[in-house]
Design an enzyme around this catalytic site. Structure first.
Site, short mmCIF file in Angstrom:
data_model
loop_
_atom_site.label_atom_id
_atom_site.label_comp_id
_atom_site.label_asym_id
_atom_site.label_seq_id
_atom_site.Cartn_x
_atom_site.Cartn_y
_atom_site.Cartn_z
N ASP A 1 0.67 3.84 -2.96
CA ASP A 1 0.08 5.30 -2.86
C ASP A 1 1.28 6.11 -3.58
O ASP A 1 1.03 7.27 -4.09
CB ASP A 1 0.31 5.46 -1.24
CG ASP A 1 0.25 6.93 -0.91
OD1 ASP A 1 -1.12 7.34 -1.04
OD2 ASP A 1 0.92 7.60 -0.46
N GLU B 1 -4.64 0.86 -3.36
CA GLU B 1 -3.13 1.04 -3.66
C GLU B 1 -2.00 -0.15 -3.49
O GLU B 1 -1.28 -0.31 -4.22
CB GLU B 1 -2.87 2.12 -2.48
CG GLU B 1 -3.66 3.51 -2.82
CD GLU B 1 -3.29 4.54 -1.85
OE1 GLU B 1 -3.29 5.63 -1.99
OE2 GLU B 1 -3.20 4.00 -0.56
N GLU C 1 0.86 -1.16 0.23
CA GLU C 1 0.06 -0.08 0.06
C GLU C 1 0.97 1.13 -0.02
O GLU C 1 0.44 2.24 -0.69
CB GLU C 1 -0.99 0.10 1.34
CG GLU C 1 -1.80 1.07 1.29
CD GLU C 1 -1.24 2.35 2.19
OE1 GLU C 1 -1.76 3.52 1.68
OE2 GLU C 1 -0.53 1.94 3.11
N ASP D 1 -7.19 1.38 0.89
CA ASP D 1 -5.80 0.76 1.02
C ASP D 1 -5.35 -0.29 0.11
O ASP D 1 -4.36 -0.77 -0.37
CB ASP D 1 -5.23 0.27 2.61
CG ASP D 1 -5.36 1.63 3.51
OD1 ASP D 1 -5.14 2.74 2.92
OD2 ASP D 1 -5.26 1.51 4.63
#
Length: 226
Positions: A44, A116, A40, A113
């Site tokens: 991101d 990502e 994640e 989450d």
């Protein structure tokens, strides 16, 4: 019946040479130590870059402030969870028993989450070009729907329209300080809105400019809380 990760990968148009990466991307920390938190983090970062790059090329001449707000509107938790739900991502999440019982597969934070983390898994498995194209395809409708008219409005107007859209009372601006000589005064204004207990301050050479600065800070605060 628990749905298999391979089924979701096919629906998303993904092929993994390392299938375990995709399974890890769908695994919440409540299910054990081998979870999607690191993926994640990676996803991101690549998401922010790809969206920023696309906005930069899609809107030449638009200033950094507007580009930053556009990016924040696309990559915030609510936006990502919406995309995750469009692909029924929650049906494939691997959760611990506590999260299963509390409906974690519906929670915005867990869905965003995981999405990502999938991006991080694609990056590691297939490289940045494949990952970039997948993200651009995922966000294609959102990119196409961007209208600059509303983003070019001044901060007070945008904050007021945000409150009206959420059916809340309008922002309140309070003058909390003045300093300097009469011909060179500085004003400080506090802004508060009903959807957060926090407030922001703005400083300017006029009360109007101070209010605009406080409104801009409030918009940024609310984006960060999404």
């Amino acid at each position: 019946m628990i749905k298999k990760p391979e089924e979701l990968a096919r629906k998303l148009g993904l092929t993994f040479s390392q299938p375990q990466l995709f399974k890890t991307a769908l695994t919440h920390r409540s299910a054990g130590a081998h979870n999607n938190e690191r993926l994640e983090y990676l996803g991101d970062s690549v998401l922010g870059f790809v969206v920023a790059e696309r906005l930069f090329s899609q809107f030449p001449g638009v200033g950094e402030g507007v580009l930053s707000r556009l990016r924040a509107s696309l990559v915030n938790q609510t936006s990502l969870a919406e995309l995750a739900r469009q692909h029924n991502l929650g049906d494939y999440l691997i959760l611990g028993s506590g999260e299963l019982k509390s409906g974690g597969f519906r929670r915005d934070s867990i869905l965003s989450d995981a999405l990502e983390a999938i991006m991080g898994a694609i990056l590691l498995d297939s490289g940045v070009d494949v990952c970039r194209q997948w993200i651009l395809n995922l966000f294609a409708e959102k990119f196409a729907g961007i209208k600059l008219d509303s983003w070019n409005k001044d901060p007070k107007t945008r904050l007021q329209e945000l409150m009206q859209a959420r059916k809340k009372e309008l922002p309140v601006y309070e003058l909390v300080g003045m300093s300097g000589a009469d011909h060179a005064q500085t004003f400080e204004v506090k802004c508060s809105v009903p959807i957060t207990s926090e407030f922001t301050h703005g400083v300017g050479i006029s009360r109007k400019k101070a209010e605009q600065a406080a409104a801009e800070s409030m918009l940024i605060l609310l984006e960060d809380q999404d």
